[in-house]
Design an enzyme around this catalytic site. Structure first.
Site, mmCIF file in Angstrom:
data_model
loop_
_atom_site.group_PDB
_atom_site.id
_atom_site.type_symbol
_atom_site.label_atom_id
_atom_site.label_comp_id
_atom_site.label_asym_id
_atom_site.label_seq_id
_atom_site.Cartn_x
_atom_site.Cartn_y
_atom_site.Cartn_z
ATOM 1 N N GLY A 43 -11.813 -24.546 61.584
ATOM 2 C CA GLY A 43 -12.326 -23.263 62.027
ATOM 3 C C GLY A 43 -12.397 -23.164 63.539
ATOM 4 N N ALA A 44 -13.230 -22.199 64.038
ATOM 5 C CA ALA A 44 -13.284 -21.869 65.470
ATOM 6 C C ALA A 44 -11.845 -21.645 65.950
ATOM 7 C CB ALA A 44 -13.987 -22.958 66.267
ATOM 8 N N GLY A 47 -5.724 -19.577 69.769
ATOM 9 C CA GLY A 47 -4.293 -19.333 69.860
ATOM 10 C C GLY A 47 -3.444 -20.465 69.299
ATOM 11 N N HIS A 49 -4.139 -22.336 66.760
ATOM 12 C CA HIS A 49 -4.086 -22.162 65.302
ATOM 13 C C HIS A 49 -3.171 -20.996 64.927
ATOM 14 C CE1 HIS A 49 -8.190 -24.149 65.603
ATOM 15 N NE2 HIS A 49 -7.539 -24.949 64.787
#
Ligand code: PAF
EC number: 6.3.2.1
Length: 301
Positions: A43-44, A47, A49
């Site tokens: 998560g968090a 770009g 990802h």
């Protein structure tokens, strides 16, 4: 891919990804999903990802993003509690990237019992990140195996920023005959060279400036590649030595030039591919980065 009427090739409606929390919901969402690409994350999302999701989107009928901050890969004094968490923001970003399913299980769903059987990462898992973070890669390989078994993807995308992680996941798949293709995605960098990372949100302006020494050191090392392994190490080390005196300082954890197959130190006469890897702390934030270098055969003349 949803409980409501399907639309589009993967059956997902236009309202964004389906968010599922349990293995049973996941199986329902993936009925008839075609070729499935998994992007495992904690998560968090940022770009970096996004670039993994885009790569998955190009090759999959259905893209699944897992969002799970895996307690098993954090040591007792690490940043599990303060690791950034933002499922609504993550889901919105996944929607922008045309992701079909977000799998966001609770820790109790992934680990209903204390985990007794784990995946040992072997000697490669004890070097560099593994030496600094004992047990980290056992935690990573265990959760990746669980995610592969739950999602049953045709392929999974991992970022090259975690070079040792992707090397170990490739060995996991090869050594345990897991029917998943591993796709590597290049590290995404900001224009100033800083590698995208969920932990970058912890850096204030001055810390971010100091942190640029990591990518600068890697570039200096890579430029020295024609002169051999020792020159690569020395060039990178010089940048980091200077950054140790900056305000705030860059506190080096390790700088290593390693064989990409084993992550053991590359000897002075190493030829061919190598990975120059760095880990350092700026303030309370631990950052890692790496670059691939090619050490060419010396001209015998
Ligand atoms: O790279 C990460 O974010 C994590 O190590 C992974 C692969 C999602 C496993 O928890």
């Amino acid at each position: 891919m949803t409980e409501t009427a399907p639309s589009g090739p993967s059956g997902r409606t236009a309202g964004g990804p389906v968010v599922v929390r349990t293995p049973a919901e996941l199986r329902r969402a993936l009925a008839g999903a075609g070729r499935v690409g998994l992007v495992p994350t904690m998560g968090a999302l940022h770009g970096g990802h996004r670039s993994l999701m885009r790569l998955a989107r190009e090759q999959a009928d259905s893209v699944v993003v897992s969002v799970f901050v895996n307690p098993l890969q954090f040591g007792p004094n690490e940043d599990l509690d303060r690791y950034p968490r933002d499922l609504p923001g993550d889901t919105a970003l996944c929607g922008e990237e045309d992701v079909d399913v977000v799998f966001a299980p609770e820790a109790a769903t992934m680990y209903p019992l204390p985990q007794m059987v784990t995946v040992d990462a072997g000697a490669m898992g004890e070097r560099l990140e593994g030496a600094s973070r004992p047990g980290h890669f056992t935690g990573v390989l265990t959760v990746v195996t669980k995610l592969f078994n739950l999602v049953r993807p045709d392929f999974a995308v991992f970022g090259a920023k975690d070079a040792q992680q992707i090397a170990l996941v490739r060995r996991l798949v090869a050594d345990l005959n897991l029917p998943v293709e591993i796709v590597g995605a290049p590290t995404l960098r900001d224009p100033d060279g800083l590698a995208s990372s969920s932990r970058n949100v912890f850096l204030d302006t001055a810390q971010r400036t100091s942190a640029l020494a990591l990518s600068r050191a890697l570039r200096a090392g890579a430029e020295a590649a024609p002169a051999g392994a020792e020159a690569v190490r020395e060039a990178a080390r010089a940048v980091l030595d200077e950054a140790a005196g900056a305000t705030p300082p860059v506190e080096l954890d390790y700088l290593a030039l390693v064989d990409p197959a084993t992550f053991a130190d590359a000897p002075a006469d190493h030829r061919g591919e190598a990975v120059l890897a760095v880990a350092a702390r700026v303030g309370t934030t631990r950052l890692i980065d790496n670059v691939s270098v090619t050490l060419a055969e010396r001209d015998p003349r």
